[in-house]
Motif scaffolding. Sequence first.
Motif, PDB file in Angstrom:
ATOM      1  N   GLU A 497      73.906 115.715 155.703  1.00  0.00           N
ATOM      2  CA  GLU A 497      74.324 114.353 155.374  1.00  0.00           C
ATOM      3  C   GLU A 497      74.096 113.380 156.513  1.00  0.00           C
ATOM      4  O   GLU A 497      74.086 112.160 156.291  1.00  0.00           O
ATOM      5  N   GLU A 498      73.874 113.888 157.717  1.00  0.00           N
ATOM      6  CA  GLU A 498      73.602 112.947 158.810  1.00  0.00           C
ATOM      7  C   GLU A 498      72.215 112.337 158.698  1.00  0.00           C
ATOM      8  O   GLU A 498      71.904 111.345 159.337  1.00  0.00           O
ATOM      9  N   ALA A 499      71.335 112.937 157.872  1.00  0.00           N
ATOM     10  CA  ALA A 499      69.996 112.380 157.689  1.00  0.00           C
ATOM     11  C   ALA A 499      70.089 111.087 156.881  1.00  0.00           C
ATOM     12  O   ALA A 499      70.911 110.949 155.983  1.00  0.00           O
ATOM     13  N   ALA A 500      69.255 110.137 157.197  1.00  0.00           N
ATOM     14  CA  ALA A 500      69.285 108.844 156.505  1.00  0.00           C
ATOM     15  C   ALA A 500      68.945 109.039 155.039  1.00  0.00           C
ATOM     16  O   ALA A 500      67.940 109.644 154.707  1.00  0.00           O
ATOM     17  N   ASP A 501      69.798 108.541 154.171  1.00  0.00           N
ATOM     18  CA  ASP A 501      69.580 108.681 152.734  1.00  0.00           C
ATOM     19  C   ASP A 501      69.088 107.352 152.166  1.00  0.00           C
ATOM     20  O   ASP A 501      69.700 106.764 151.287  1.00  0.00           O
ATOM     21  N   ASP A 502      68.013 106.851 152.713  1.00  0.00           N
ATOM     22  CA  ASP A 502      67.539 105.522 152.348  1.00  0.00           C
ATOM     23  C   ASP A 502      66.152 105.561 151.727  1.00  0.00           C
ATOM     24  O   ASP A 502      65.378 104.640 151.858  1.00  0.00           O
ATOM     25  N   ALA A 503      65.839 106.668 151.049  1.00  0.00           N
ATOM     26  CA  ALA A 503      64.490 106.831 150.505  1.00  0.00           C
ATOM     27  C   ALA A 503      64.441 106.556 149.011  1.00  0.00           C
ATOM     28  O   ALA A 503      63.668 107.153 148.278  1.00  0.00           O
ATOM     29  N   GLY A 504      65.287 105.643 148.551  1.00  0.00           N
ATOM     30  CA  GLY A 504      65.353 105.359 147.124  1.00  0.00           C
ATOM     31  C   GLY A 504      64.073 104.782 146.562  1.00  0.00           C
ATOM     32  O   GLY A 504      63.840 104.828 145.352  1.00  0.00           O
ATOM     33  N   SER A 505      63.221 104.189 147.401  1.00  0.00           N
ATOM     34  CA  SER A 505      61.992 103.574 146.889  1.00  0.00           C
ATOM     35  C   SER A 505      60.916 104.598 146.579  1.00  0.00           C
ATOM     36  O   SER A 505      59.918 104.261 145.927  1.00  0.00           O
ATOM     37  N   LEU A 506      61.085 105.825 147.037  1.00  0.00           N
ATOM     38  CA  LEU A 506      60.083 106.851 146.784  1.00  0.00           C
ATOM     39  C   LEU A 506      60.169 107.323 145.337  1.00  0.00           C
ATOM     40  O   LEU A 506      61.252 107.494 144.782  1.00  0.00           O
ATOM     41  N   THR A 507      59.010 107.563 144.725  1.00  0.00           N
ATOM     42  CA  THR A 507      58.999 108.068 143.353  1.00  0.00           C
ATOM     43  C   THR A 507      59.335 109.550 143.344  1.00  0.00           C
ATOM     44  O   THR A 507      59.199 110.256 144.353  1.00  0.00           O
ATOM     45  N   ASP A 508      59.741 110.036 142.175  1.00  0.00           N
ATOM     46  CA  ASP A 508      60.045 111.457 142.042  1.00  0.00           C
ATOM     47  C   ASP A 508      58.826 112.314 142.349  1.00  0.00           C
ATOM     48  O   ASP A 508      58.941 113.404 142.923  1.00  0.00           O
ATOM     49  N   ASP A 509      57.645 111.842 141.956  1.00  0.00           N
ATOM     50  CA  ASP A 509      56.426 112.604 142.240  1.00  0.00           C
ATOM     51  C   ASP A 509      56.291 112.879 143.730  1.00  0.00           C
ATOM     52  O   ASP A 509      55.994 114.008 144.157  1.00  0.00           O
ATOM     53  N   ILE A 580      50.895 116.049 144.666  1.00  0.00           N
ATOM     54  CA  ILE A 580      51.001 115.699 146.079  1.00  0.00           C
ATOM     55  C   ILE A 580      49.688 115.060 146.499  1.00  0.00           C
ATOM     56  O   ILE A 580      48.640 115.297 145.885  1.00  0.00           O
ATOM     57  N   THR A 581      49.740 114.225 147.518  1.00  0.00           N
ATOM     58  CA  THR A 581      48.524 113.605 148.044  1.00  0.00           C
ATOM     59  C   THR A 581      48.081 114.346 149.288  1.00  0.00           C
ATOM     60  O   THR A 581      48.836 115.133 149.878  1.00  0.00           O
ATOM     61  N   GLU A 582      46.856 114.073 149.715  1.00  0.00           N
ATOM     62  CA  GLU A 582      46.352 114.710 150.939  1.00  0.00           C
ATOM     63  C   GLU A 582      47.184 114.309 152.148  1.00  0.00           C
ATOM     64  O   GLU A 582      47.494 115.140 153.004  1.00  0.00           O
ATOM     65  N   ASP A 583      47.593 113.052 152.219  1.00  0.00           N
ATOM     66  CA  ASP A 583      48.408 112.603 153.344  1.00  0.00           C
ATOM     67  C   ASP A 583      49.738 113.346 153.402  1.00  0.00           C
ATOM     68  O   ASP A 583      50.188 113.767 154.480  1.00  0.00           O
TER      69      ASP A 583
END
Length: 830
Positions: A497-509, A580-583
């Motif tokens: 839980e100490e990790a930032a939980d601010d990745a809401g803009s990322l898609t499920d894919d 997944i992408t190559e990056d």
Amino acid sequence: MSDPLRTLLSAPPDLPVTAGLAELGEALRTRAVAVVHAPPGTGKTTLVPPAVADAVDGRVVVTQPSRIAARAAARRLAHLLGEPVGETVGYSVRGDRRSSRRTRVEVVTTGLLLRRIQRDPELAGVGAVVLDEVHERHLDADLTLALLVDIRANLRDDLALVAMSATIEAEKTAQLLGDAPVITVPGALHPVETVWCPLPPGRRRTDDRGITPAFHDHVAATVRRALAEHEGDVLVFVPGVAEVEATVRRLAGVDAAVHPLHGRLPGAEQDRALSEGPRRRVIISTAVAESSLTVPGVRVVVDAGFSREPRTDHRRGLGSLVTVAVSRAAAEQRAGRAGRLGPGAVLRCWSEAEHAHLAAHPEPEIATADLSAFALEVACWGSGDVGELALLDQPPVHALRAAREVLVELGAMTEDGRATPRGRVIAGVPADPRLARALIDGAGLVGARRAAEVVAMLSEDVRAPGGDLVAALRSLRGGRQAGLWRSQVARLKAIVEEAADDAGSLTDDVVVGLVVALAHPDRIARKRSGGSSYLMASGTGASFVPRDPGPLAGLEWLAVGDAERRPGQRDARIRAAAPITEDLALEAAGSMWTEADEVTWSSGRVVARRRTLLGAIELSSVPLEDPPAEAVAEAIRQAIESEGIALLTWTTAATALRDRLDFLHRALGDPWPDVSDEALTEDLHSWLGPQLARVRSAQDLRRIDVAAALRGLLPWPQAGRLDELAPERVQVPSGSTVRIDYSQEQPVLAVRLQEVFGWTDVPTLADGRVPLLLHLLSPAQRPAAVTADLESFWDNGYPGVRADLRGRYPKHSWPEDPRSAPATARTRRR
């Protein structure tokens, strides 16, 4: 001992195990160890823990192999005491704990006890541990038993230990405990009628996608037959959650209450399946009900004949749960469920002939499962040598080596087998080490909550529709039966839980693909050019089911969550994956990124390239202008090794010189060189030398002067005696010089008979060690005799040859005494 437990023991239920309780108590008071050998249904899970509590001080911890069994056992004992769970008797399972300071008997899952032991090896406050169902041979149960034996030997000799088994594993377990007393309790099962119900001819039980729809239909039809022909509740065994749900769907409309039963159900639904009600019940269960769980009211068992077991392809890094035929021992335990209350019946969905060919017993998990979690637990325990632990079976050496390599790659273990600080953090996550790594590293990339969602999904045996893990995640979020998954998400999220939980803009894919790739970087896959299959970073090929490829087939990059390779198949079968992408692939598997110069032989030429790779996947390739001579030599060596030394140009002179050198090596040994195909191929650079550096094609290879290269192998100063020890030619009495053939096992001189008149001894080679083998020819150049002993031939063989040939060749000399006759290479004048 607390009063409720004493009261229960003073007037116990009428169960067969009561006959052994006094003997058990005596064994614990005198030896503090015991093994209880009792079949299912004898009451050992219910009455042994109170008896142990009567003999020891402190809390009694009882293990069960599953959450369902732990909760059910605690409820059963608490009910007999007339108390709610959490008082005298409690339980602790993943995500659910009902226990208090007053609790004397605590039922836990084996995995939970294993984590407690790692945190507190002395098990403060615990007076005894009861290990139930040790015969099931789960990996965490085997390890827990071994660690408890170690604790008793080095930390807590007062800790009482009881192992309970339903099979002959009891004797083997007793030996590990120091020849512990074995208390044997006879079973009390009622007769069970066996009804064979095989699939009709021409239909298959399984195909490349798993259990066939036809067999699902057959199992459901067999259940309907059981309801029609037999009395009592029906317990149905199928291998996994997907099969449970398929069978439940097919039984819609039957005159009975149909309940699913498996480990992913919420506790309330599990309790409902285990509780008798006003209507007749059909319980569709996985193997959780096989031996460690009592299902009241059951008088009929329908057995589909399959189980779900771990299998691991260590060479390819592929591990998964696979559907296999049930063993005869497991089938008998399942059938026994029908005979606990009275006479019953088991309907087996296979034939009696097929039954005879089933394996006698299931293999222990330590022999078939992935051992990375096991190896990490051992490292955290501080044991450098697994062989020192009291295991029922030692792990396979190759499997343990593969597991340690994985842990080193994860940064969880040092090369010498010690757990790193990161490894201890990974071990504290209730998941496979690969998934734990994905949670820890993924939280910082996609957020704690979303990383936890994906890891919780991958922790279960999730069958994604069409293999699409993104669709599976969305289904879990909206599913009514996802309570256990949500609880696991919450627990995993709390760990990071100490990790930032601010990745809401990322898609499920993006989220699912990245977390899956973090868990299994070796399973990142790229589509092969010109085909529908994929190449994984591990080097293994993979493909979807051709008849039902699903929505992901054709995407350039995949993160494969689950794949299995069946015997006889070239590629693994993709069962679950995410885009997944190559990056993102490079982000997840950066340690597998390499840049390598590669020199190979392809299509008759040397090909030199600088390749950028992600494991075995090629990202880019450019020509290499000036490859190292050593690399060129190695490429040619491999080409010659695969295609043969005939790739070189072997002139008559080169072949003759090689034959002479081979003869001297065989006759004299060192320092004369070995010039066999194997030796020349193995050390090309030493004899072809700088000529290799100019080779770029088969044409260049053919230009190499092989004879000159072979001369470079001649030992010094012995080289000066080559013509003396193995001359190319030898002069015969006629004055001719005849070439020696060294290609045979013994050097051969083929010469017309008339040219050796006057010889009495055959010439020798290699300082007199090897005589020439004479092929004496007729005037027509056909062999007339073969000999290495002329004296004997002149006396015994020549008269017959002379009589046979002089009439046919009258112009040639056929003297009666060849020893004194002049040798000649010509015919006589008339």
